[in-house]
Design a protein around this motif. Sequence first.
Motif, PDB file in Angstrom:
ATOM      1  N   PRO B  37       4.064 101.632  57.817  1.00 61.08           N
ATOM      2  CA  PRO B  37       3.053 100.571  57.968  1.00 61.08           C
ATOM      3  C   PRO B  37       3.656  99.198  58.289  1.00 61.08           C
ATOM      4  O   PRO B  37       2.954  98.332  58.812  1.00 61.08           O
ATOM      5  CB  PRO B  37       2.357 100.544  56.605  1.00 61.08           C
ATOM      6  CG  PRO B  37       2.568 101.903  56.043  1.00 61.08           C
ATOM      7  CD  PRO B  37       3.925 102.322  56.530  1.00 61.08           C
ATOM      8  N   ASN B  42      -2.693  99.334  62.659  1.00 62.34           N
ATOM      9  CA  ASN B  42      -3.659 100.090  61.870  1.00 62.34           C
ATOM     10  C   ASN B  42      -4.054 101.393  62.552  1.00 62.34           C
ATOM     11  O   ASN B  42      -4.268 102.403  61.897  1.00 62.34           O
ATOM     12  CB  ASN B  42      -4.931  99.251  61.670  1.00 62.34           C
ATOM     13  CG  ASN B  42      -4.916  98.628  60.293  1.00 62.34           C
ATOM     14  OD1 ASN B  42      -4.132  99.017  59.429  1.00 62.34           O
ATOM     15  ND2 ASN B  42      -5.770  97.637  60.086  1.00 62.34           N
ATOM     16  N   ILE B  45      -1.428 103.923  61.915  1.00 57.04           N
ATOM     17  CA  ILE B  45      -1.485 104.352  60.513  1.00 57.04           C
ATOM     18  C   ILE B  45      -2.646 105.326  60.307  1.00 57.04           C
ATOM     19  O   ILE B  45      -2.533 106.314  59.573  1.00 57.04           O
ATOM     20  CB  ILE B  45      -1.629 103.135  59.579  1.00 57.04           C
ATOM     21  CG1 ILE B  45      -0.365 102.280  59.649  1.00 57.04           C
ATOM     22  CG2 ILE B  45      -1.877 103.563  58.144  1.00 57.04           C
ATOM     23  CD1 ILE B  45       0.892 103.042  59.323  1.00 57.04           C
ATOM     24  N   THR B  49      -2.299 109.013  58.944  1.00 55.41           N
ATOM     25  CA  THR B  49      -3.065 109.530  57.806  1.00 55.41           C
ATOM     26  C   THR B  49      -3.661 110.894  58.146  1.00 55.41           C
ATOM     27  O   THR B  49      -3.579 111.834  57.353  1.00 55.41           O
ATOM     28  CB  THR B  49      -4.185 108.556  57.430  1.00 55.41           C
ATOM     29  OG1 THR B  49      -3.603 107.261  57.261  1.00 55.41           O
ATOM     30  CG2 THR B  49      -4.885 108.981  56.152  1.00 55.41           C
ATOM     31  N   THR B 171      -3.724 101.269  55.342  1.00 50.47           N
ATOM     32  CA  THR B 171      -2.387 101.421  54.786  1.00 50.47           C
ATOM     33  C   THR B 171      -2.417 102.029  53.393  1.00 50.47           C
ATOM     34  O   THR B 171      -1.658 102.959  53.095  1.00 50.47           O
ATOM     35  CB  THR B 171      -1.678 100.049  54.731  1.00 50.47           C
ATOM     36  OG1 THR B 171      -1.681  99.510  56.039  1.00 50.47           O
ATOM     37  CG2 THR B 171      -0.265 100.190  54.231  1.00 50.47           C
ATOM     38  N   TYR B 174      -3.279 105.654  53.574  1.00 42.52           N
ATOM     39  CA  TYR B 174      -2.126 106.371  54.134  1.00 42.52           C
ATOM     40  C   TYR B 174      -1.120 106.692  53.036  1.00 42.52           C
ATOM     41  O   TYR B 174      -0.630 107.821  52.928  1.00 42.52           O
ATOM     42  CB  TYR B 174      -1.473 105.526  55.230  1.00 42.52           C
ATOM     43  CG  TYR B 174      -0.105 106.001  55.659  1.00 42.52           C
ATOM     44  CD1 TYR B 174       0.046 107.155  56.416  1.00 42.52           C
ATOM     45  CD2 TYR B 174       1.043 105.278  55.307  1.00 42.52           C
ATOM     46  CE1 TYR B 174       1.300 107.591  56.807  1.00 42.52           C
ATOM     47  CE2 TYR B 174       2.294 105.707  55.686  1.00 42.52           C
ATOM     48  CZ  TYR B 174       2.434 106.861  56.442  1.00 42.52           C
ATOM     49  OH  TYR B 174       3.674 107.291  56.812  1.00 42.52           O
TER      50      TYR B 174
END
Lengths: 257, 347
Positions: B37, B42, B45, B49, B171, B174
């Motif tokens: 991260p 984003n 990320i 995820t 984040t 994640y």
Amino acid sequence: MNKIMEIKNISLQFGGVKALNDVSFHINEGEIFSIIGPNGAGKTSMLNCISGLYKPSEGEIHYKGKNILPMKPHQRTKLGIARAFQNIALFGSMSVLDNLKLGRHTLMKSGFIKSGIYWGAAEKEEVQHRRKVEEVIDFLQLQDIRHTPVDKLPYGLQKRVEVGRALALDPELILLDEPMAGMNASEKEEMSRFILDMLELKNITVVLIEHDLEVVMGLSNHLVVLDFGKQIGFGTPKEVQQNPDVIKAYIGEELTI
Amino acid sequence: MECGNYKTNYSKDMHLFRIPRVKLRIFIIVLLLFLLPLFTSNYVIGLATLCAIASIGAIGLNILTGFTGQISVGVGAFLAIGGYTSAILTSILGWSFWISLPLAGLVTAIVGGIFGIPSLRLKGLYLAIATLAAQFIVLWAIGRFSGLTGGGEGMVLQRPSIGSFTFSSQTSYYYLCLVILLLVTIYTLNLFRAKTGRAFLAVHHRDVAAQIMGIHLLKYKVVAFALSSFIVGIGGALLAHYTMIVTVELYSIDVSIQYLAMILVGGLGSVFGSILGAIFITLLPVALGYMIEFLTVYMPNAYSLLNSFQEFVFGLVIILFLIFEPGGLIHIWNNIKTYLRLWPFSY
Ligand SMILES: Nc1ncnc2c1ncn2[C@@H]1O[C@H](COP(=O)(O)OP(=O)(O)O)[C@@H](O)[C@H]1O
Ligand SMILES: [Mg+2]
């Protein structure tokens, strides 16, 4: 002599073929017992009935006085009956160590929770059983190949690991289905030595299937002779060699030691 | 090459990563994943995820199919059970996510275990069909009990929280998924160096010999189904709280096929292979999307044509993998490692 196993009037049928026809004999505790007979006589089928892979159509098999026929194969293993297969049935992609550890499956306790957490109980158990497995490795002289995947091993060594996996159970009774098949004279001698040691050092009762009559007569305390599913002889090597039915079935073969 | 490292005792000889160099490499990879991260957007990320969640599901499926040899095409259904269980527990009953997550796994494990019972009699393709039934029965049940599941509308979920902190940012969620993936990975690696995992492998490769080793076939097959489903259920719940919605369409047979593709492409019977395969299959459509966008700049009229090619390419890639690298990505990775280690000459 204590009878460790009694085979009572066992018959086994495959369609029209009678693979076993009213076979009855017994195995004494602390002896080497052999099953002999030509190919297709029903020797392997007999072992399959003992270990529970085949269900006989008639008869009973008693182990230490108890009829084990209603029991599943894995339950019979728990009683201390181990088996080495004629057609090598090792877990090919796994190492010699893992194959031997699988032989100790019933003696280990970790379930899927402890196995997955590993650190703690399962690790302790793994180390403890590794020590036992190393004893088998020393006994059968497998030191150099313990980490080798078994399908990378030559045939003779695979045969030995197959026997080792059965030994790893610390059995009371071991069923060895042609452990010396395809071996030369010196390898056979080595395996004979191992079999004698199993009995003498580890006190395991041995049931052996072997074609080499010289080896069989030399090793066995008692033996049973099968021919086309029928039992044609049962007794000490001497008695069997003098049995006229056996002599007839083995015409042309050398029956003297 | 490892001959200089004499193993002094059995415990050490059985370590997860016996060689210090490997340990270091794993540590660096994990560290990089945690630092990801810091140097990405984003959007990236979010993709990471999804990869982490897919990896959890793929490991779950691989335990059953790759390691234990029981084919399942019902993963979609088990993801659904995980997602819906957590949705019902958190959104309707108002329970905490931290209780609902393991319960989602547990409920999935029980249903998975039940669907595993036919595996004693059914093998290969026949078992696959039986698990396909799971797919249809579960989705039917979700539609049937619409009072509980919201029927066609689906259900809305919340992101989990601890005290006043909510995992609402990309984040933070994640990190949550990454930690759970790490736990699942360690659990599975451990499993296969102890009794239960060895028994799974034995059941896979020779079930007759396994019985003679004293392995209770039905018990271990059902445990494999339950354990696999537990992990898949956890993945399903994580996915549901990530997208914050569950509807039946999210769990179609396509999803089951995608997860099968992950373990086939990654490597059957490999934990790291499951992760590589999950990343590959998750990112493949994204990469194809970029390529199409790029090509449309030069061929503006070709967009719709290229777009329809996307699924074709997806299928083609999988088929090529099966033909040319049946060992999967993990096999390629191992080959590269061996090559690098021997380069320019062995030491
Ligand atoms: N699973 C089976 N299905 C059908 N016939 C079998 C099966 N197992 C053994 N037989 C038959 O039983 C007989 C005995 O075989 P087997 O026990 O393997 O002999 P041996 O081990 O003495 O060479 C043979 O005629 C064989 O064809
Ligand atoms: Mg035979």
